[in-house]
Design an enzyme around this catalytic site. Structure first.
Site, short mmCIF file in Angstrom:
data_model
loop_
_atom_site.label_atom_id
_atom_site.label_comp_id
_atom_site.label_asym_id
_atom_site.label_seq_id
_atom_site.Cartn_x
_atom_site.Cartn_y
_atom_site.Cartn_z
N HIS A 267 30.24 16.58 14.26
CA HIS A 267 29.54 17.80 13.83
C HIS A 267 30.10 18.28 12.48
CE1 HIS A 267 27.49 21.73 14.65
NE2 HIS A 267 28.46 22.18 13.89
N GLU A 268 31.40 18.41 12.39
CA GLU A 268 32.00 18.92 11.16
C GLU A 268 31.84 17.92 10.01
OE1 GLU A 268 32.47 21.97 11.20
OE2 GLU A 268 32.58 22.26 13.37
N HIS A 271 28.60 18.73 8.33
CA HIS A 271 28.71 19.86 7.40
C HIS A 271 29.34 19.40 6.08
CE1 HIS A 271 27.42 23.29 9.76
NE2 HIS A 271 28.26 23.05 10.74
N GLU A 297 23.60 23.87 9.41
CA GLU A 297 23.66 23.48 10.82
C GLU A 297 22.71 22.31 11.09
OE1 GLU A 297 26.07 24.68 12.48
OE2 GLU A 297 25.64 24.23 14.56
MG MG Z 1 28.39 24.19 12.70
#
Ligand code: MG
Length: 503
Positions: A267-268, A271, A297
Site C-alpha cells: 500500500h505505502e 503512495h 489513495e
Molecule cells: Mg493510504
C-alpha cells in the site's frame, strides 16, 4: 518540453523554492516524529512545527509573491502547468486568509490536546473522557466550514479541503449507488470460498527478520528504488514525500499474521511510486506531488489490492514466502491466495477486505454529515455506531475502542477525509479498466516479464507525471475519457469474486 516559459511564472517559482524547501524540512521533522523521535521529544517537536508552520504561512502571504500572482492571473498566455501554479497558490492564499489567527490557534490547541486524550480514551475504552473534546472539535469544524464558505451544505467546505471540486451531493450519490451493490455482493459471497471465519495462517507466528526479507523481495519485484526511497518501521504505516528524490515509506510488524505487514508495505509503495514518478520538471514547484487525497489513495489501493492480491502476482510471492517462512510448507497456493483474499466483516476499518471496507466509510460519512448538520449529538455516537455496524455488517463492537474510538481522524479534526478512502478504491477500478482497454488482460500483463514495468509506465504516463497540474475531476476525464463512474470497480470485484468461483 519546458513546462514553464512565462517570465512571471519563473519569478513566482523562484520565490516558491524557499517555501518548498521549508516544507521539505517540515516533512522530514514529521517523518522523524512518527518513526524514531524519543517519546519525550514529541511535545517540543509539536511546538517547533507549529512555529515553522507560522513562518511558512507568512512566506505564502508575502506581498511580493501575492502581487506577482495577481499580475500573472491577467496573462492569457499561460499553458496548463502555468495556470495550475496560479490556481494552487491562489487556493492556498485564500484558505489561509479565510482562517483568522485566533481561530487557528484555538484549533491547533484543541486538536493537539484531543489527540492525546483520544489515545488514552481508546486504550481505556472510555468514550466519555474523549466526548467533551470531540464536541469542541465538532463545534470548531462547523465554524471552520462557515469561515471557508460553501454553496449548499457545510460539509461541502470540509470535503473540499481534502478533495477539491467534490461536494456532499457527489458523495451522496456515489455512496447511494455503491451501497446496494456491495450489500448484494456481500450476501452472495457468504456462500463462497472467499468467506472465511478464520484462516490458519492468521495464527502463524513469524520472525521479524524473515518478514523484512519478504517485504524487500516484494518491493524489489514492484520496482522500489532504494536510491530514492527507504522502508522503516512505524506504529501506523505511512508514506512521506520529503523531496523529489527522498520518498519514504513505513510498515509494521506484528510477529504474527504476516499479511498485515505485507499489504501495508505494498500500500505505502503505491503512495511512494506516485510521488517518485512525477515529472522532474515539477520539482520544488507547487505542482510536485499527488492531485488529491483520493487520487493518492487510488494509487496505494491499486498496488495493494488490484496488483498485490492478484493471483498471478501472488504466485511469485508464494514461492518466496515458502523459502522464507518454515511454516509455509504446510500451505498450498490456493490456501495462501485465500488468506490474502478473505472476505469477512471486521470491526476495525483498517483490517477490512476490499468489499466490506466501504461500509466502514459509508457509516463514517453518514455520521459526519449528521454531526455537521447538528442532527446528531456526539454523545449519541457509540450507540448509533453499533446500530449501523449491525445493519451493514451484521456485527457490533462490545468496546468503543473497537467502535467509535478506533480512528485517529476526528481527534485531529479531519472531518470530511474518510470519503476519499472509498473514492480512492473506486478510482483504482477506473485505472484497472483503462489498462485492460489500453494494454490487454490484466492477468496476461502480470504474466509477462515486463508486466509490472508496463503498469508503472502506464501510471506514470497517464497520471503520475502531471503531479497536481489538473483537478481530480479533470484528470479523471483526461485519463478515463469519461466522468467518474463506480461501475469499473464493481466490475473488477464481480470478476474477481464471482466469475472465478469454482475456478
Ligand atoms: Mg493510504
Amino acid at each position: 518540453m519546458t513546462k514553464f516559459e512565462s517570465q512571471i511564472i519563473l519569478d513566482i517559482l523562484d520565490k516558491y523554492q524557499t517555501i518548498s524547501s521549508l516544507g521539505s524540512l517540515v516533512s522530514l521533522a514529521d517523518w522523524d516524529l512518527n518513526t524514531y523521535l524519543p517519546p519525550k521529544g514529541a511535545e517540543d517537536r509539536g511546538f517547533i512545527l507549529s512555529k515553522v508552520n507560522i513562518l511558512l504561512k507568512k512566506l505564502i502571504l508575502d506581498g511580493d509573491l501575492v502581487s506577482l500572482i495577481e499580475k500573472a492571473e491577467k496573462s492569457e498566455q499561460l499553458n496548463d502547468y502555468e495556470r495550475a501554479v496560479i490556481r494552487i497558490l491562489n487556493r492556498e492564499i485564500n484558505m489561509i486568509k479565510k482562517i483568522p489567527d485566533d481561530f487557528l490557534e484555538e484549533w491547533n490547541r484543541t486538536v493537539n490536546q484531543a489527540q492525546m486524550v483520544w489515545r488514552e480514551a481508546k486504550e481505556n475504552d472510555d468514550f466519555n473522557t474523549f466526548l467533551p473534546y470531540l464536541e469542541k472539535i465538532i463545534n470548531l469544524t462547523r465554524k471552520r466550514a462557515d469561515l471557508l464558505g460553501y454553496d449548499n451544505h457545510p460539509y461541502d467546505a470540509l470535503i473540499d479541503i481534502f478533495e477539491e471540486g467534490w461536494n456532499t451531493a457527489d458523495f451522496d450519490s456515489f455512496f447511494f449507488r455503491i451501497k446496494n451493490s456491495l450489500l448484494e455482493f456481500l450476501e452472495k459471497i457468504k456462500s463462497s470460498k472467499f468467506f472465511v471465519e478464520k484462516h490458519p495462517l492468521e495464527n502463524e507466528k513469524y520472525r521479524q527478520a524473515d518478514m523484512e526479507k519478504l517485504n524487500y523481495f516484494v518491493l524489489e519485484l514492484l520496482g522500489f528504488d532504494p536510491s530514492r526511497s527507504r522502508l522503516d518501521i512505524a506504529p501506523h504505516p505511512f508514506e512521506n514525500a520529503i523531496s523529489y528524490n527522498d520518498v519514504r515509506i513505513t510498515t509494521w510488524y506484528h510477529q504474527q499474521d504476516f499479511r498485515k505487514s505485507l499489504t501495508a508495505t505494498i500500500h505505502e509503495f503505491g503512495h511512494a511510486l506516485y510521488e517518485l514518478q512525477v515529472d522532474p520538471d515539477l520539482k520544488f514547484t507547487p505542482l510536485q506531488g499527488g492531485v488529491s487525497y483520493a487520487f493518492h489513495e487510488s494509487q496505494s489501493r491499486f498496488w495493494e489490492n488490484i496488483v498485490g492480491r492478484n493471483k498471478v502476482f501472488l504466485e511469485r510471492v508464494y514461492d518466496e514466502a515458502r523459502k522464507i517462512f518454515p511454516f509455509m510448507k504446510k500451505y498450498s497456493f490456493e490456501s495462501f491466495f485465500g488468506y490474502l483474499n478473505m472476505i469477512r466483516p471486521e470491526l476495525i476499518r483498517v483490517e477490512s477486505d476490499e468489499i466490506t471496507y466501504h461500509f466502514h466509510i459509508i457509516l463514517r460519512f453518514e455520521l459526519e454529515k449528521a454531526l455537521i448538520e447538528g442532527k446528531l449529538k456526539a454523545s449519541q455516537l457509540p450507540d448509533i455506531w453499533r446500530a449501523k455496524m449491525k445493519e451493514y455488517l451484521g456485527i457490533e463492537p462490545q468496546a468503543d475502542s473497537d467502535g467509535v474510538l478506533q480512528d485517529i481522524h476526528w481527534s485531529m479534526g479531519a472531518i470530511g477525509y474518510f470519503p476519499t478512502y472509498s473514492l480512492g478504491s473506486f478510482l483504482s477500478g477506473l485505472w484497472w479498466s483503462k489498462i485492460e482497454r489500453d494494454i490487454g488482460n490484466f492477468d496476461d500483463i502480470l504474466k509477462s516479464n515486463d508486466g509490472l514495468k508496463f503498469i508503472r509506465d502506464w501510471l506514470k504516463d497517464n497520471i503520475h507525471q502531471y503531479g497536481k497540474t489538473y483537478l481530480s475531476k479533470d484528470l479523471i476525464l483526461k485519463v478515463y475519457g469519461q466522468n467518474f463512474s463506480s461501475y469499473p470497480f464493481l466490475d473488477y470485484l464481480k470478476l474477481k469474486y464471482f466469475d472465478t468461483i469454482g475456478n
